[in-house]
Design a protein around this motif. Sequence first.
Motif, mmCIF file in Angstrom:
data_model
loop_
_atom_site.group_PDB
_atom_site.id
_atom_site.type_symbol
_atom_site.label_atom_id
_atom_site.label_comp_id
_atom_site.label_asym_id
_atom_site.label_seq_id
_atom_site.Cartn_x
_atom_site.Cartn_y
_atom_site.Cartn_z
ATOM 1 N N ARG A 285 0.819 -1.216 0.000
ATOM 2 C CA ARG A 285 0.000 0.000 0.000
ATOM 3 C C ARG A 285 0.853 1.265 0.000
ATOM 4 O O ARG A 285 0.335 2.367 -0.162
ATOM 5 N N LEU A 286 2.155 1.111 0.192
ATOM 6 C CA LEU A 286 3.030 2.281 0.283
ATOM 7 C C LEU A 286 3.711 2.604 -1.040
ATOM 8 O O LEU A 286 4.426 3.594 -1.151
ATOM 9 N N ARG A 287 3.500 1.760 -2.018
ATOM 10 C CA ARG A 287 4.193 1.936 -3.292
ATOM 11 C C ARG A 287 3.419 2.856 -4.223
ATOM 12 O O ARG A 287 2.291 2.573 -4.599
ATOM 13 N N ASN A 288 4.038 3.951 -4.576
ATOM 14 C CA ASN A 288 3.483 4.898 -5.537
ATOM 15 C C ASN A 288 2.034 5.279 -5.254
ATOM 16 O O ASN A 288 1.164 5.147 -6.130
ATOM 17 N N PRO A 289 1.746 5.764 -4.055
ATOM 18 C CA PRO A 289 0.377 6.172 -3.765
ATOM 19 C C PRO A 289 -0.015 7.402 -4.579
ATOM 20 O O PRO A 289 0.818 8.222 -4.946
ATOM 21 N N GLU A 290 -1.304 7.520 -4.837
ATOM 22 C CA GLU A 290 -1.826 8.658 -5.580
ATOM 23 C C GLU A 290 -2.045 9.837 -4.642
ATOM 24 O O GLU A 290 -2.511 9.675 -3.519
ATOM 25 N N LEU A 291 -1.701 11.036 -5.108
ATOM 26 C CA LEU A 291 -1.920 12.243 -4.315
ATOM 27 C C LEU A 291 -3.243 12.902 -4.692
ATOM 28 O O LEU A 291 -3.622 12.952 -5.862
ATOM 29 N N LYS A 292 -3.927 13.419 -3.675
ATOM 30 C CA LYS A 292 -5.156 14.171 -3.883
ATOM 31 C C LYS A 292 -4.926 15.660 -3.716
ATOM 32 O O LYS A 292 -5.639 16.482 -4.285
ATOM 33 N N ALA A 293 -3.917 16.009 -2.901
ATOM 34 C CA ALA A 293 -3.601 17.415 -2.646
ATOM 35 C C ALA A 293 -2.091 17.567 -2.542
ATOM 36 O O ALA A 293 -1.367 16.593 -2.290
ATOM 37 N N ALA A 294 -1.623 18.779 -2.714
ATOM 38 C CA ALA A 294 -0.191 19.033 -2.568
ATOM 39 C C ALA A 294 0.220 18.809 -1.116
ATOM 40 O O ALA A 294 -0.496 19.213 -0.192
#
Length: 378
Positions: A188-197
């Motif tokens: 779950r820690l690999r390349n997570p998607e960002l929603k906000a800066a």
Amino acid sequence: MLKKLALLSVLVVTVLVQSCSSVRIPTIYDGKKLGAQEIQIASNKKSLIYSKNGMPKFEKWAPAAYVKKYGSLEKMMESSNTTAFLVMKDGQVLYENYFNGIRQGDITQVFSITKVVTTTLLGIALQEGKILSVDQPVSDFIPEFKEGNLSKITLYHLAQMQSGINYDEYSKLLQTLKFYNNKHAETRLRNPELKAAPGTLFKYKSIDTQILGECIERAVGKPFLEYINEKLFTYLGFEDVVTWSIDSEESGKPKFYGGLNISARDLAKFGKLILNNGQCDGIQILNPLTNSFCKDLSCRNMENYYCNGWWYDQWSADTDVFYGSGFRGQILMLNKTDNVVIVRLGESKGGVKWYKMLRDLSTQLEQEGLMDGDLAVN
């Protein structure tokens, strides 16, 4: 973690709709059911000191509605699915009692109270120079975070729940449960998607603390549980077994965000350490300047009231009250002004609004003075 998941009706519907057999609702007994690693603490056990004084009368600090409904402290605890309740003032126990099948010395999972232990270890790693700064980027420890905006996430952002990672612990219940039940947490820690800066949005999410724990482990060059035992638990004189829930026997990764299984009296000892500015028996275990990353006390006045794993929504200009909070009503409340530690553990919140009531109890101990009475200890 997960404190709003008490909406069980919504949760059950969600799980049934998704037909996901691997998803289960967490309980305080998961350390025994799902697997945990025992921490072999090499220290002398130190018994708590018990005061000859007792608690203020129930009606002096409990809301009138609760006094009418329950009639006594013990009845409220029994009826609210409480398993342990302990009150300590000036380093001495005023009240300690156990309910609903739990006895003194039994351990249960305290869920997100674990976060304040993990961030304390971050403070220790900082003072030892294993970590250079709270502003050090996560990518220094986890190479997958070197790409794009992930490279902007710092340890401070993780400690403050400001990573910007697209994860919603309260609204996306199935996502939260899948994270909790994942047997390989590192995936779950690999390349997570960002929603906000990073640094722009507070969003309470346990994935931030899981990543933080991973960073600490890699920074110190030894297993997290070995390091926390050596640098923290060894000094506290724990009397009972301490374990830490893991994602699976195969992976063996600790749940840094919520896996601590501990007794009420040993949790109170940790609380006492924080009240004493990181000192235990004359030894400065934790530098108070590295234990808190709050800038200008802003966390106490902002909408989210969150800093370094602690909640400050009961804090006021006159009384420094803050607490660690876990799913199903696990509470470690500290009143630093009046030198009070309160531990409440349970199978659920049991319909009780705990936080203001326990704050009122902590201030009542100072305002009214201690009351003569017998301790209730089972």
